[in-house]
Design a protein around this motif. Structure first.
Motif, PDB file in Angstrom:
ATOM      1  N   TYR A 247       0.753  -1.186   0.095  1.00 45.96           N
ATOM      2  CA  TYR A 247      -0.050  -0.142   0.010  1.00 45.96           C
ATOM      3  C   TYR A 247       0.849   1.357  -0.028  1.00 45.96           C
ATOM      4  CZ  TYR A 247      -3.175   3.486   1.584  1.00 45.96           C
ATOM      5  OH  TYR A 247      -3.981   4.704   1.632  1.00 45.96           O
ATOM      6  N   MET A 248       1.883   1.214   0.870  1.00 45.12           N
ATOM      7  CA  MET A 248       2.691   2.896   0.987  1.00 45.12           C
ATOM      8  C   MET A 248       3.596   2.635  -0.115  1.00 45.12           C
ATOM      9  SD  MET A 248       2.652   5.098   2.886  1.00 45.12           S
ATOM     10  CE  MET A 248       1.910   4.428   4.419  1.00 45.12           C
ATOM     11  N   ALA A 249       4.003   1.495  -0.778  1.00 44.77           N
ATOM     12  CA  ALA A 249       5.110   1.678  -1.678  1.00 44.77           C
ATOM     13  C   ALA A 249       4.397   2.433  -2.929  1.00 44.77           C
ATOM     14  CB  ALA A 249       5.547   0.376  -2.485  1.00 44.77           C
ATOM     15  N   ARG A 250       3.102   2.512  -3.121  1.00 40.51           N
ATOM     16  CA  ARG A 250       2.365   3.032  -4.578  1.00 40.51           C
ATOM     17  C   ARG A 250       2.003   4.538  -4.097  1.00 40.51           C
ATOM     18  NH1 ARG A 250      -0.993  -1.837  -4.231  1.00 40.51           N
ATOM     19  NH2 ARG A 250      -2.457  -0.997  -3.211  1.00 40.51           N
ATOM     20  N   GLN A 251       2.234   4.907  -2.712  1.00 39.43           N
ATOM     21  CA  GLN A 251       2.271   6.411  -2.538  1.00 39.43           C
ATOM     22  C   GLN A 251       3.063   7.159  -3.361  1.00 39.43           C
ATOM     23  OE1 GLN A 251      -0.675   7.294  -0.950  1.00 39.43           O
ATOM     24  NE2 GLN A 251      -0.878   4.934  -0.919  1.00 39.43           N
ATOM     25  N   ARG A 252       2.633   8.536  -3.643  1.00 43.95           N
ATOM     26  CA  ARG A 252       3.388   9.406  -4.513  1.00 43.95           C
ATOM     27  C   ARG A 252       3.631  10.656  -3.800  1.00 43.95           C
ATOM     28  NH1 ARG A 252       4.594   5.518  -6.152  1.00 43.95           N
ATOM     29  NH2 ARG A 252       4.299   4.526  -8.478  1.00 43.95           N
ATOM     30  N   LYS A 253       4.211  11.722  -4.077  1.00 43.85           N
ATOM     31  CA  LYS A 253       4.715  12.919  -3.348  1.00 43.85           C
ATOM     32  C   LYS A 253       3.132  13.645  -3.259  1.00 43.85           C
ATOM     33  CE  LYS A 253       7.467  16.863  -3.991  1.00 43.85           C
ATOM     34  NZ  LYS A 253       8.502  17.918  -4.734  1.00 43.85           N
ATOM     35  N   GLY A 254       3.291  13.942  -1.841  1.00 47.60           N
ATOM     36  CA  GLY A 254       2.102  14.687  -1.696  1.00 47.60           C
ATOM     37  C   GLY A 254       1.163  13.821  -0.560  1.00 47.60           C
ATOM     38  N   SER A 255       0.833  12.798  -1.209  1.00 51.58           N
ATOM     39  CA  SER A 255      -0.142  11.700  -0.522  1.00 51.58           C
ATOM     40  C   SER A 255       0.638  10.971   0.512  1.00 51.58           C
ATOM     41  CB  SER A 255      -0.748  10.699  -1.362  1.00 51.58           C
ATOM     42  OG  SER A 255       0.381  10.024  -2.158  1.00 51.58           O
ATOM     43  N   LEU A 256       2.029  10.917   0.291  1.00 52.17           N
ATOM     44  CA  LEU A 256       2.846  10.170   1.479  1.00 52.17           C
ATOM     45  C   LEU A 256       2.865  10.736   2.574  1.00 52.17           C
ATOM     46  CD1 LEU A 256       4.801   7.752   1.770  1.00 52.17           C
ATOM     47  CD2 LEU A 256       6.600   9.386   1.004  1.00 52.17           C
ATOM     48  N   ARG A 257       3.058  12.001   2.566  1.00 51.58           N
ATOM     49  CA  ARG A 257       3.165  12.454   3.918  1.00 51.58           C
ATOM     50  C   ARG A 257       1.533  12.746   4.593  1.00 51.58           C
ATOM     51  NH1 ARG A 257       6.417  18.099   2.810  1.00 51.58           N
ATOM     52  NH2 ARG A 257       5.490  17.539   0.796  1.00 51.58           N
TER      53      ARG A 257
END
Length: 683
Positions: A247-257
């Protein structure tokens, strides 16, 4: 006004001042409780703490004053007797004693005092009931209004110790596995997905997932949204960790934080507020609904009572108490879910502030003549170090450091990790991976020292490299390097227990004394000279000291380390040098986060939060080793490391089923070797 008149005035107005003061404190806590999530000025945090401490004390004192008034006026039944009206204030004070939903605990240690709060609640409920019983005048409407307030007052008064108990470390360590939301997610994973039973299987599946470019066809985000187990130093099964990794590996800049901060906010609510009570349980929702409707109904009954029998002052105070308390309960329970503006104000994203502390700033602060008087006065009361920390600390945005760490871990899964051994080695790196292609033995040797010494050496070396250049480098790599360097120095000096267990606070002071007495001598910082000018002077003096170099000095060793880095700049360019420094700091930050206790992160949330908590949570979601998992290493590679035992529900067990007792044997979920022992000593 003489002494006798002042005493008489206080006797007449004491109770009124206390109940109105209690109401004011409740409104102050309601308005400021959400600010604890952010980094606020010390005076404001102190004010919130003072109000939190005073809220119970004022309510208890007011109830005691009511009891004294009742004893003085017992058996008196006259038209001018306000004892019955004052008895209506007792259940209102119980509502105040129940506290605000946004500030059940001020610090994490307050949760462990739930037994004391339970005893206090029981005793004050008894006092309020006794006052009401002895003060009833026969006014039916007033009697009904008082009873209506007593119901939510008693419920909220008992709810507070119950919420504290649910948030205590010992309670969470023994009951976290049975949380409805968390366990239902774990149950689905265990029942419907292939579980990894060992670290080797887990690593192989994770490496395969990254090397196939995330094209495994599994887009279902079964993720643990509130990983409370981590904050009490417990671990999850490898199956759960693998799902969170995808799940977390697919997160991109902005949504990660955003994802990380939302989980920290939920954890804050669990440890420090009662919001999880009415959000996750039917009991809490019932208490909120009862408190809202009954308080408004009590206002109507009081309005229809024989109000003319009492003094106008007490009638007005009663209206203020009832109306303001009802409004407060309504706003807390009903307005927040439906008002977008209020929701946005109280649920702001966790501030991505990275605390900054710098040794040269610290030197400039302490050597300025203008601040010597304040430091001398602070030293008289033992607060000199506290003043130094406040004066020399700054904060800044993370400037993409979170995404940098995410990229570092992703690259590690793709290129460095192949099996369990390389997985452990990757988690043990604190700069060695970045320096792997570097031929400088001096750089590699600087990482073989104790971790706190390595942090201090690289902190000084980073500053020396920065101030050696003219003009100062303005690249993003250089900026991020300094921000990570200053943050690690902040942890070493202000929170060494979070940097790594056993970190020495005195190292920072030792390096400071070297700079002050051996490099700067007795020179003062001239008025108007900033940190940049002071840093330039220090760099110049370091070059003069090369002729008389001494062994075993932090500053001189850091200068030698900086020279190695500057020589790398001459050979390969400035960009390569800062990329190397950046890589070392990223590994050091991950190394520190992977060795910090979850309890310390939970504790820091009550003080505005630490950026290290965000890194620590990111490491876990990206499948890296946490402190609890590292302590469970068997040390016997041939036996392997099995996954932690998880008491997840099976298809035959509903999500809301009660957890099994420790004595009840398990027929569906066997205990796994190496599972963590749940207990107070574990945290």
């Amino acid at each position: 006004m003489g002494v006798a008149e002042a005493v008489q005035w206080w006797g007449d107005w004491q109770l009124r001042i206390l109940v109105l003061g209690s109401l004011f404190i409740q409104y102050f806590l309601f308005a400021t409780a959400a600010l604890r999530k952010r980094r606020i000025p010390p005076w404001l945090r102190f004010s919130i703490w003072l109000a939190y401490i005073s809220s119970d004390a004022v309510a208890i004192y007011a109830l005691a004053t009511l009891l004294n008034h009742q004893k003085k006026r017992q058996w008196v039944r006259s038209a001018s007797n306000d004892t019955a009206l004052e008895a209506l204030w007792a259940p209102v004070l119980l509502l105040h004693l129940g506290g605000r939903d946004g500030i059940t605990a001020f610090s994490i240690e307050d949760n462990e005092l739930w037994k004391r709060h339970l005893l206090t609640a029981a005793s004050q409920i008894a006092v309020a009931i006794y006052v009401f019983y002895k003060s009833w005048s026969g006014d039916v409407r007033l009697f009904q209004a008082t009873i209506l307030i007593f119901v939510p007052g008693i419920l909220k008064c008992l709810e507070k110790p119950w919420a504290l108990n649910r948030a205590s470390i010992y309670s969470m360590a023994n009951t976290t596995g049975s949380e409805v939301r968390e366990s239902s997610a774990e149950a689905f994973i265990a029942a419907n997905l292939e579980s990894n039973n060992s670290l080797d299987d887990y690593v192989i599946e994770a490496v395969k997932y990254f090397k196939t470019g995330h094209k495994d066809g599994d887009d279902t985000p079964y993720v643990i949204e509130s990983p409370y187990k981590l904050f009490v130093d417990l671990s999850y099964s490898y199956a759960v960790r693998f799902q969170n990794l995808k799940y977390m590996a697919r997160q991109r800049k902005g949504s990660l934080r955003k994802e990380l901060y939302s989980r920290l906010l939920k954890t804050f609510d669990r440890f420090y507020t009662k919001r999880h009570v009415y959000r996750d349980t039917l009991r809490g929702l019932v208490v909120r609904t009862v408190a809202v409707f009954l308080t408004f109904a009590a206002i109507g009954l009081f309005h229809m009572s024989r109000r003319e029998a009492y003094s106008n002052i007490n009638i007005n105070i009663t209206y203020i108490l009832l109306c303001c308390t009802a409004t407060l309960e309504f706003t807390s329970a009903c307005l927040k879910p439906f008002n977008p503006c209020f929701l946005k104000m109280t649920r702001l994203p966790w501030p991505d502030q990275v605390a900054q502390y710098n040794l040269i700033w610290y030197l400039a602060c302490r050597k300025k003549k203008q601040r010597r008087l304040f430091r001398w006065l602070a030293g008289l009361v033992g607060c000199r170090d506290r003043l130094d920390r406040l004066c020399c600390m700054e904060s800044c945005k993370d400037n993409g450091i979170t995404e940098l760490i995410h990229g570092h871990i992703t690259k590690g899964w793709k290129t460095s990790i192949t099996n369990a051994d390389t997985y452990r080695k990757f988690n043990d790196n604190r700069g060695q991976l970045t320096l792997k292609s570097c031929s400088s033995e001096a750089l590699v040797r600087s990482l073989r020292r104790p971790f706190d010494e390595s942090v201090l050496l690289w902190h000084l070396a980073t500053d020396f490299c920065f101030y050696k250049e003219d003009p100062y480098p303005s690249t993003e790599d250089a900026t991020r390097c300094r921000r990570m360097s200053n943050y690690m120095a902040y942890l070493l000096f202000v929170h060494p227990e979070m940097l790594i267990p056993g970190a020495r606070y005195g190292l920072f002071k030792a390096a400071y004394y070297e700079l002050r007495y051996e490099v700067m001598g007795n020179e003062d910082v001239p008025h108007g000279e900033g940190e940049e000018e002071l840093a330039r002077r220090i760099v110049g003096k370091m070059e003069e000291m090369l002729m008389c170099r001494k062994e075993g000095r932090f500053v001189l060793e850091a200068w030698a380390l900086a020279q190695e880095l500057l020589s790398l700049r001459e050979k390969k360019g400035e960009k390569i040098m800062w990329r190397l420094i950046q890589g070392v700091w990223v590994e050091m930050l991950c190394f520190s986060a992977g060795r910090s206790r979850g309890y310390l992160h939970a504790k820091s949330l009550g003080k505005g939060g630490e950026y290290l908590s965000c890194v620590w949570l990111l490491l876990w979601y990206m499948g890296m080793e946490t402190f609890a998992v590292r302590l469970q290493r068997t040390g016997l590679p041939e036996e392997g490391d099995m996954s932690a035992a998880v008491l997840a529900e099976t298809p035959d067990k509903p999500a809301d089923a009660k957890p099994r007792s420790e004595e009840e044997p398990s027929s569906t979920v066997p205990l796994v070797a190496g599972a963590p022992v749940i207990g107070l000593d574990a945290v």
